[in-house]
Design a protein around this motif. Structure first.
Motif, PDB file in Angstrom:
ATOM      1  N   GLY A 189       4.031  -2.802  29.851  1.00 15.26           N
ATOM      2  CA  GLY A 189       3.718  -3.836  30.830  1.00 15.26           C
ATOM      3  C   GLY A 189       4.566  -3.699  32.088  1.00 15.26           C
ATOM      4  O   GLY A 189       5.735  -3.314  32.010  1.00 15.26           O
ATOM      5  N   THR A 190       3.979  -4.008  33.245  1.00 14.93           N
ATOM      6  CA  THR A 190       4.693  -3.960  34.515  1.00 14.93           C
ATOM      7  C   THR A 190       4.328  -5.186  35.341  1.00 14.93           C
ATOM      8  O   THR A 190       3.144  -5.399  35.636  1.00 14.93           O
ATOM      9  CB  THR A 190       4.324  -2.693  35.321  1.00 14.93           C
ATOM     10  N   VAL A 191       5.312  -6.013  35.657  1.00 10.56           N
ATOM     11  CA  VAL A 191       5.076  -7.136  36.574  1.00 10.56           C
ATOM     12  C   VAL A 191       5.012  -6.561  37.984  1.00 10.56           C
ATOM     13  O   VAL A 191       5.982  -5.962  38.462  1.00 10.56           O
ATOM     14  CB  VAL A 191       6.196  -8.187  36.461  1.00 10.56           C
ATOM     15  N   VAL A 192       3.868  -6.713  38.643  1.00 10.12           N
ATOM     16  CA  VAL A 192       3.666  -6.070  39.948  1.00 10.12           C
ATOM     17  C   VAL A 192       3.737  -7.058  41.120  1.00 10.12           C
ATOM     18  O   VAL A 192       3.890  -6.635  42.267  1.00 10.12           O
ATOM     19  CB  VAL A 192       2.327  -5.303  39.992  1.00 10.12           C
ATOM     20  N   GLU A 193       3.618  -8.353  40.834  1.00  6.18           N
ATOM     21  CA  GLU A 193       3.744  -9.366  41.888  1.00  6.18           C
ATOM     22  C   GLU A 193       4.701 -10.456  41.428  1.00  6.18           C
ATOM     23  O   GLU A 193       4.395 -11.203  40.495  1.00  6.18           O
ATOM     24  CB  GLU A 193       2.380  -9.983  42.227  1.00  6.18           C
ATOM     25  N   ALA A 194       5.859 -10.528  42.061  1.00  8.11           N
ATOM     26  CA  ALA A 194       6.865 -11.549  41.731  1.00  8.11           C
ATOM     27  C   ALA A 194       7.937 -11.536  42.810  1.00  8.11           C
ATOM     28  O   ALA A 194       8.262 -10.482  43.364  1.00  8.11           O
ATOM     29  CB  ALA A 194       7.500 -11.268  40.370  1.00  8.11           C
ATOM     30  N   SER A 195       8.492 -12.703  43.106  1.00  6.27           N
ATOM     31  CA  SER A 195       9.566 -12.803  44.095  1.00  6.27           C
ATOM     32  C   SER A 195      10.386 -14.052  43.799  1.00  6.27           C
ATOM     33  O   SER A 195       9.991 -14.894  42.975  1.00  6.27           O
ATOM     34  CB  SER A 195       8.997 -12.888  45.514  1.00  6.27           C
ATOM     35  N   GLU A 196      11.527 -14.170  44.464  1.00  9.21           N
ATOM     36  CA  GLU A 196      12.360 -15.363  44.299  1.00  9.21           C
ATOM     37  C   GLU A 196      11.594 -16.606  44.730  1.00  9.21           C
ATOM     38  O   GLU A 196      11.699 -17.667  44.108  1.00  9.21           O
ATOM     39  CB  GLU A 196      13.635 -15.228  45.136  1.00  9.21           C
ATOM     40  N   GLN A 197      10.814 -16.484  45.790  1.00 13.64           N
ATOM     41  CA  GLN A 197      10.066 -17.627  46.311  1.00 13.64           C
ATOM     42  C   GLN A 197       8.854 -17.955  45.443  1.00 13.64           C
ATOM     43  O   GLN A 197       8.503 -19.129  45.258  1.00 13.64           O
ATOM     44  CB  GLN A 197       9.597 -17.356  47.752  1.00 13.64           C
ATOM     45  N   GLN A 198       8.211 -16.920  44.908  1.00 19.31           N
ATOM     46  CA  GLN A 198       7.022 -17.097  44.064  1.00 19.31           C
ATOM     47  C   GLN A 198       7.172 -16.254  42.804  1.00 19.31           C
ATOM     48  O   GLN A 198       6.614 -15.155  42.705  1.00 19.31           O
ATOM     49  CB  GLN A 198       5.757 -16.720  44.827  1.00 19.31           C
ATOM     50  N   PRO A 199       7.928 -16.764  41.831  1.00 15.36           N
ATOM     51  CA  PRO A 199       8.139 -15.991  40.607  1.00 15.36           C
ATOM     52  C   PRO A 199       6.832 -15.787  39.832  1.00 15.36           C
ATOM     53  O   PRO A 199       5.868 -16.539  39.975  1.00 15.36           O
ATOM     54  CB  PRO A 199       9.109 -16.868  39.805  1.00 15.36           C
TER      55      PRO A 199
END
Length: 295
Positions: A86-96
């Motif tokens: 598995g690979t999380v491809v969309e994530a950020s501090e602002q929008q986990p």
């Protein structure tokens, strides 16, 4: 309630339920929430039967050589134990990245099926054990009830079983409902392959003969190979190797075992062979891979 309002409410609920990075357990033992605040490199794992619903972000999963991707308000169902990268491809501090995982209870699935007006039909051919679909308004509303229940712990002993059953029902009402039902229907190829998978998963560190697995599944060796690959997208030996390597990685991370000791513990007779196959799967030899994870 509009779809947008429901999605916003689900996001607020899961933000409260999953404040910590990584795995967040809940007061309902079969329900978990994950929070990831940055894209991740490939992370192999062995999924147990489960329903995963992404509330925010996107993830790609590889089963064998088949790559699938799902994102916001989409679900993934693993109907049997499966070694997945598995690979999380969309994530950020602002929008986990937020995902809710609900473990599938085969007995509960059978109970729900018996109450349904339209019964599932047994299939003669096994299909993939991994499904990705769109969360419809009914499934989203059921999930909202489940996550809201976690806000009132005193209600969980009385209501949790019913709401978990409702989520199982929504799975069976989805486009893949009949395929998911195959794991609970007696003597279907999928259900028989699931028994063999459980043995491989349980005895991953032992040598298991293919003819023994085929006999357990009530199939000829050739038929067993065909159905096993249909469900898992890999051969039984590839499946066992993937499980061994995932378990080995977990041991070296959690128990700080060295590569040679780990190789023998997970069933390899040769540490050098273990290192070669580990590097092929994870991209680096064991010591370098574990060091990079710890950094």
């Amino acid at each position: 309630m509009s779809d947008t309002m429901l999605e916003q409410q689900l996001l607020r609920l899961v933000e409260n339920i999953a404040p910590d990075e990584g795995l967040n357990s809940t007061a309902i033992p079969s329900v978990f929430c994950y929070k990831i605040s940055a894209p991740l490199f490939e992370m192999p794992a062995v999924y147990e039967p489960c329903l995963c619903i992404i509330i925010q972000g996107r993830k790609s999963v590889m089963l064998g050589k088949e790559m699938l991707s799902y994102g916001k308000m989409e679900f993934l169902v693993a109907s049997v134990d499966l070694p997945i990268i598995g690979t999380v491809v969309e994530a950020s501090e602002q929008q986990p990245y937020f995902v809710v995982q609900i473990n599938i209870n085969a007995s509960l699935l059978s109970e729900v099926m018996l109450k349904m007006e339209k019964l599932a039909v047994a299939k003669r051919k096994a299909k993939s054990g991994l499904f990705i679909g769109q969360v419809d308004p009914q499934m989203a509303a059921s999930l909202q009830r489940l996550l809201s229940l976690l806000q009132t712990p005193e209600d969980i002993p009385v209501l949790a079983e019913n709401v978990i059953g409702e989520m199982h029902y929504r799975m069976l009402r989805s486009n893949y409902g009949n395929d998911i039902a195959q794991i609970s229907l007696q003597d279907t190829p999928t259900q028989r392959i699931a028994l063999a998978i459980q043995k491989l998963r349980r005895d991953f560190d032992q040598t298991v003969a293919i003819d023994e697995l085929a006999k357990m599944a009530g199939m000829s060796v050739s038929s067993f190979h065909v159905h096993f690959k249909a469900v898992t997208k890999m051969s039984p030996l590839q499946f066992q190797k993937s499980v061994r390597l995932v378990e080995a990685r977990a041991l070296m991370i959690s128990q700080r075992m060295d590569a040679a000791s780990t190789a023998y513990k997970v069933g390899y007779e040769s540490p050098s062979q273990f290192s070669r196959e580990y590097a092929r799967m994870f991209g680096n030899p064991p010591a370098r891979d574990i060091a990079s994870i710890r950094l």
